[in-house]
Design a protein around this motif. Structure first.
Motif, PDB file in Angstrom:
ATOM      1  N   LEU A  18       0.586  -1.283   0.019  1.00 59.19           N
ATOM      2  CA  LEU A  18      -0.128  -0.166  -0.001  1.00 59.19           C
ATOM      3  C   LEU A  18       0.935   1.619   0.121  1.00 59.19           C
ATOM      4  O   LEU A  18       0.962   2.244  -0.741  1.00 59.19           O
ATOM      5  N   CYS A  19       1.801   1.519   1.114  1.00 53.58           N
ATOM      6  CA  CYS A  19       2.870   2.199   0.334  1.00 53.58           C
ATOM      7  C   CYS A  19       3.484   2.289  -0.559  1.00 53.58           C
ATOM      8  O   CYS A  19       3.954   3.351  -1.027  1.00 53.58           O
ATOM      9  N   LEU A  20       3.584   1.391  -1.873  1.00 53.47           N
ATOM     10  CA  LEU A  20       5.132   1.730  -2.670  1.00 53.47           C
ATOM     11  C   LEU A  20       3.536   1.875  -3.673  1.00 53.47           C
ATOM     12  O   LEU A  20       3.768   3.024  -4.875  1.00 53.47           O
ATOM     13  N   LEU A  21       2.605   1.282  -3.736  1.00 54.14           N
ATOM     14  CA  LEU A  21       1.268   1.970  -4.266  1.00 54.14           C
ATOM     15  C   LEU A  21       1.142   3.617  -3.956  1.00 54.14           C
ATOM     16  O   LEU A  21       1.055   4.405  -5.153  1.00 54.14           O
ATOM     17  N   SER A  31       8.089   4.543 -15.237  1.00 53.84           N
ATOM     18  CA  SER A  31       8.310   3.574 -14.054  1.00 53.84           C
ATOM     19  C   SER A  31       7.694   2.629 -13.926  1.00 53.84           C
ATOM     20  O   SER A  31       6.843   2.516 -15.240  1.00 53.84           O
ATOM     21  N   ALA A  32       8.108   1.643 -13.598  1.00 60.36           N
ATOM     22  CA  ALA A  32       7.517   0.097 -13.399  1.00 60.36           C
ATOM     23  C   ALA A  32       7.719  -0.467 -12.226  1.00 60.36           C
ATOM     24  O   ALA A  32       8.749   0.077 -11.503  1.00 60.36           O
ATOM     25  N   VAL A  33       6.297  -1.284 -12.036  1.00 62.43           N
ATOM     26  CA  VAL A  33       7.069  -2.317 -10.744  1.00 62.43           C
ATOM     27  C   VAL A  33       6.952  -3.526 -11.315  1.00 62.43           C
ATOM     28  O   VAL A  33       6.165  -3.760 -12.199  1.00 62.43           O
ATOM     29  N   GLY A  34       7.978  -4.718 -10.832  1.00 59.36           N
ATOM     30  CA  GLY A  34       8.205  -6.034 -11.291  1.00 59.36           C
ATOM     31  C   GLY A  34       7.766  -7.143 -10.319  1.00 59.36           C
ATOM     32  O   GLY A  34       7.817  -6.440  -8.857  1.00 59.36           O
ATOM     33  N   LEU A  35       6.895  -7.215 -10.576  1.00 61.14           N
ATOM     34  CA  LEU A  35       5.792  -8.667  -9.398  1.00 61.14           C
ATOM     35  C   LEU A  35       6.659  -9.991  -9.830  1.00 61.14           C
ATOM     36  O   LEU A  35       7.469 -10.480 -10.898  1.00 61.14           O
ATOM     37  N   PHE A  36       6.735 -10.389  -9.051  1.00 61.20           N
ATOM     38  CA  PHE A  36       6.751 -12.325  -9.005  1.00 61.20           C
ATOM     39  C   PHE A  36       5.509 -12.945  -8.848  1.00 61.20           C
ATOM     40  O   PHE A  36       6.002 -13.960  -9.187  1.00 61.20           O
ATOM     41  N   ALA A  37       4.091 -11.851  -8.485  1.00 68.14           N
ATOM     42  CA  ALA A  37       3.018 -13.053  -8.795  1.00 68.14           C
ATOM     43  C   ALA A  37       2.043 -11.806  -9.492  1.00 68.14           C
ATOM     44  O   ALA A  37       2.194 -11.268  -8.744  1.00 68.14           O
ATOM     45  N   ALA A 111      23.967  -5.371  -9.007  1.00 69.36           N
ATOM     46  CA  ALA A 111      25.399  -5.399  -9.054  1.00 69.36           C
ATOM     47  C   ALA A 111      25.728  -5.456 -11.196  1.00 69.36           C
ATOM     48  O   ALA A 111      26.554  -5.712 -11.339  1.00 69.36           O
ATOM     49  N   ILE A 112      25.105  -6.766 -11.019  1.00 66.82           N
ATOM     50  CA  ILE A 112      25.145  -6.838 -12.364  1.00 66.82           C
ATOM     51  C   ILE A 112      25.072  -5.787 -13.957  1.00 66.82           C
ATOM     52  O   ILE A 112      25.807  -5.585 -15.250  1.00 66.82           O
ATOM     53  N   SER A 113      23.988  -5.274 -13.635  1.00 65.33           N
ATOM     54  CA  SER A 113      23.720  -4.267 -14.464  1.00 65.33           C
ATOM     55  C   SER A 113      24.538  -3.048 -13.927  1.00 65.33           C
ATOM     56  O   SER A 113      23.513  -2.642 -15.007  1.00 65.33           O
ATOM     57  N   ARG A 114      24.913  -2.617 -12.984  1.00 66.32           N
ATOM     58  CA  ARG A 114      25.521  -1.933 -12.806  1.00 66.32           C
ATOM     59  C   ARG A 114      24.510  -0.506 -12.408  1.00 66.32           C
ATOM     60  O   ARG A 114      24.506   0.467 -12.699  1.00 66.32           O
ATOM     61  N   ARG A 115      23.510  -0.309 -11.594  1.00 66.95           N
ATOM     62  CA  ARG A 115      21.987  -0.290 -11.372  1.00 66.95           C
ATOM     63  C   ARG A 115      22.256   1.220 -10.110  1.00 66.95           C
ATOM     64  O   ARG A 115      22.529  -0.360  -9.570  1.00 66.95           O
ATOM     65  N   PRO A 116      21.689   1.287  -9.525  1.00 64.32           N
ATOM     66  CA  PRO A 116      22.102   1.981  -8.462  1.00 64.32           C
ATOM     67  C   PRO A 116      21.068   0.989  -8.130  1.00 64.32           C
ATOM     68  O   PRO A 116      20.029   0.998  -7.939  1.00 64.32           O
ATOM     69  N   LEU A 117      21.221   0.842  -6.494  1.00 63.32           N
ATOM     70  CA  LEU A 117      20.074   0.002  -5.735  1.00 63.32           C
ATOM     71  C   LEU A 117      19.556   1.044  -4.160  1.00 63.32           C
ATOM     72  O   LEU A 117      20.159   1.244  -3.687  1.00 63.32           O
ATOM     73  N   VAL A 118      18.025   0.951  -4.254  1.00 65.80           N
ATOM     74  CA  VAL A 118      17.784   1.583  -3.214  1.00 65.80           C
ATOM     75  C   VAL A 118      16.856  -0.110  -2.447  1.00 65.80           C
ATOM     76  O   VAL A 118      16.217  -0.660  -3.176  1.00 65.80           O
ATOM     77  N   PHE A 119      17.044  -0.130  -1.008  1.00 64.79           N
ATOM     78  CA  PHE A 119      16.566  -1.163  -1.113  1.00 64.79           C
ATOM     79  C   PHE A 119      14.866  -0.070   0.536  1.00 64.79           C
ATOM     80  O   PHE A 119      15.631   0.915   1.272  1.00 64.79           O
ATOM     81  N   HIS A 120      13.789  -0.240   0.053  1.00 65.61           N
ATOM     82  CA  HIS A 120      12.853   0.325   1.668  1.00 65.61           C
ATOM     83  C   HIS A 120      13.157  -0.669   1.969  1.00 65.61           C
ATOM     84  O   HIS A 120      12.097  -1.755   1.391  1.00 65.61           O
ATOM     85  N   LEU A 121      12.675  -0.412   3.481  1.00 67.75           N
ATOM     86  CA  LEU A 121      12.796  -1.116   4.747  1.00 67.75           C
ATOM     87  C   LEU A 121      12.333  -1.548   5.556  1.00 67.75           C
ATOM     88  O   LEU A 121      11.552   0.032   5.676  1.00 67.75           O
ATOM     89  N   ASN A 175       6.240   6.062   6.107  1.00 65.53           N
ATOM     90  CA  ASN A 175       4.483   6.236   5.041  1.00 65.53           C
ATOM     91  C   ASN A 175       3.860   7.261   4.668  1.00 65.53           C
ATOM     92  O   ASN A 175       3.648   8.377   5.939  1.00 65.53           O
ATOM     93  N   GLY A 176       3.559   8.107   3.211  1.00 63.32           N
ATOM     94  CA  GLY A 176       2.887   9.104   4.296  1.00 63.32           C
ATOM     95  C   GLY A 176       1.604   8.937   3.718  1.00 63.32           C
ATOM     96  O   GLY A 176       1.014   7.819   3.164  1.00 63.32           O
ATOM     97  N   PHE A 177       0.217  10.241   3.441  1.00 65.63           N
ATOM     98  CA  PHE A 177      -0.921   9.764   3.589  1.00 65.63           C
ATOM     99  C   PHE A 177      -1.835  10.767   3.095  1.00 65.63           C
ATOM    100  O   PHE A 177      -1.388  11.904   3.100  1.00 65.63           O
ATOM    101  N   HIS A 178      -2.805   9.997   2.136  1.00 62.80           N
ATOM    102  CA  HIS A 178      -3.689  11.520   1.238  1.00 62.80           C
ATOM    103  C   HIS A 178      -4.397  12.033   2.727  1.00 62.80           C
ATOM    104  O   HIS A 178      -5.396  10.215   2.406  1.00 62.80           O
ATOM    105  N   ALA A 179      -4.872  12.714   3.631  1.00 58.94           N
ATOM    106  CA  ALA A 179      -5.403  12.663   4.413  1.00 58.94           C
ATOM    107  C   ALA A 179      -6.943  13.192   3.796  1.00 58.94           C
ATOM    108  O   ALA A 179      -8.124  12.563   4.613  1.00 58.94           O
ATOM    109  N   ASP A 180      -6.989  13.063   2.760  1.00 64.89           N
ATOM    110  CA  ASP A 180      -8.609  13.268   2.558  1.00 64.89           C
ATOM    111  C   ASP A 180      -9.770  11.919   1.707  1.00 64.89           C
ATOM    112  O   ASP A 180     -10.544  12.292   1.237  1.00 64.89           O
TER     113      ASP A 180
END
Ligand code: UDP
Length: 380
Positions: A18-21, A31-37, A111-121, A175-180
């Motif tokens: 829900l946060c990622l949405l 941009s796009a989201v890669g999914l496993f299922a 690491a293989i494609s040499r792209r910067p990596l972010v981890f949202h924990l 996390n951010g929220f749409h108050a409205d």
């Protein structure tokens, strides 16, 4: 606008998804989201017009809470997914992993494609929830390959550092929220209470997936000590295969003769409306909550909120100023807080008003997405 390849392993809609949405919507043109299922998360992306890539054509059933290696090994086509991420990531500025298993595979791919990596924990990396091996793998990969770790609370950040993560990599963005999306709706409240047959009841809502550490059993135990005019709404389902726990809850309720005072509503996509139907929202996690979206949602809904005092929850609530904090797992403390709130007229509560203002000030989707945007720009 930055081109981000978000990766998330979940098929269901948990707090991380829900946060990622809410974040990915800002980037949907580029941009796009890669999914496993496929599943509810995939459907939600589709509805919001956020592009997505299914990274494997094999139907995968992954339990978020099961061991890292077990789920990685259980039929999961790691090499295929990693290869796909490597290929896709060449068209994006960075790879942004939103869940742990997604992070492990993304780390190798980036690491293989040499792209910067972010981890949202979104997890507290401690042995309370994860095995030593799991923690070691995640921390090692983060220290080696990850330019930025976004922690969803100070508690999450501290756990990352305590587990060996490099402190200079990790930044807290709540996390951010749409108050409205959480307006006061007396007419909706009346309709829902009528429909649920809880008109004359004092209603305690618990909005959470059903899982032992989310502590729904503590709330049921508390209900045995509360007056007959108190009803509990359990909103959420077992997202990661905790079916035994759901059965245990039903048995506990039957044994206590509470069948007519507890309503299981399953997973709902009308949380703001349902919060209106409640008189108090109880967050009952028995161990440290990384963030606790439901707590902020209750604050925005003008509902008194009780939260267990551990992890990120103590960063969201100031006890008796913006809500009620109780000791995790303590039935008596929860019961006392519910009884106290039952004596008050919630609409006139200054605590509720302060909570609403705090949520507006600290958890705005616009401000918090800007913070993330800035961190991504600095990384690139
Ligand atoms: N939620 C929902 N429908 C439900 C139950 C919960 O949409 O039936 C949402 C809830 O409103 C919150 C999220 O799921 O936004 C749960 O996030 P939280 O941080 O509270 O817990 P998590 O699932 O991430 O551990």
């Amino acid at each position: 606008m930055k081109k981000v390849l978000f990766i998330d392993q979940s098929s269901g809609l948990g707090g991380a998804e829900l946060c990622l949405l809410d974040i990915a919507q800002d980037y949907r043109e580029t941009s796009a989201v890669g999914l496993f299922a496929e599943g509810d998360f995939c459907n939600a992306l589709q509805q919001l017009g956020i592009p997505h890539h299914l990274l494997t054509d094999r139907p995968l059933k992954i339990h978020k809470d099961s061991g890292l290696w077990k789920s990685l090994a259980s039929g999961l086509d790691i090499v295929k997914i990693a290869t796909r991420i490597v290929q896709l990531s060449r068209d994006y500025d960075l790879v942004y992993a939103n869940t742990q298993k997604a992070f492990v595979i993304s780390a190798i791919a980036a690491a293989i494609s040499r792209r910067p990596l972010v981890f949202h924990l979104h997890d507290i990396l401690s042995t309370q929830h994860f095995s030593q091996t799991n923690l070691k793998v995640v921390i090692t990969l983060a220290n080696l390959f990850c330019g930025l770790v976004i922690a969803n609370s100070e508690a999450t950040k501290q756990a990352f550092i305590d587990a060996g993560g490099k402190p200079d990599r990790v930044h807290v963005v709540y996390n951010g929220f749409h108050a409205d999306r959480y307006p006061e709706q007396p007419e909706i409240r009346a309709v829902l209470r009528d429909k649920l047959n809880i008109n004359d009841q004092f209603v305690v809502g618990c909005f959470s997936r059903l899982s032992p550490w989310k502590g729904q059993h503590i709330l049921i135990e508390s209900l045995t000590q509360l007056p007959d005019n108190v009803t509990v709404l359990l909103v959420g389902e077992a997202l990661y295969g905790e079916d035994d726990y759901v059965q245990q809850l039903h048995q506990q309720i039957a044994a206590a003769g509470l069948g007519n005072r507890v309503k299981f509503l399953g997973f709902r996509s009308d949380v703001p409306a349902l919060m209106q139907a409640c008189d108090v929202i109880a967050h009952t996690s028995t161990s440290a909550e990384p963030f606790g979206r439901v707590i902020v949602e209750a604050m925005l809904s003008h509902r008194p909120v009780i939260a267990t005092a551990a992890g990120g929850a103590v960063e969201l609530i100031r006890d008796r100023q913006t809500g009620w904090l109780v000791t995790p797992g303590e039935v008596a403390a929860l019961t006392t807080a519910i009884l106290e709130i039952q004596q008050l007229d919630h609409t006139s509560l200054s605590i509720v008003q302060s909570a609403y203002q705090t949520a507006i000030d600290r958890f705005s989707i616009i401000t918090n997405n800007q913070k993330i945007g800035l961190l991504l720009s600095q990384l690139i």
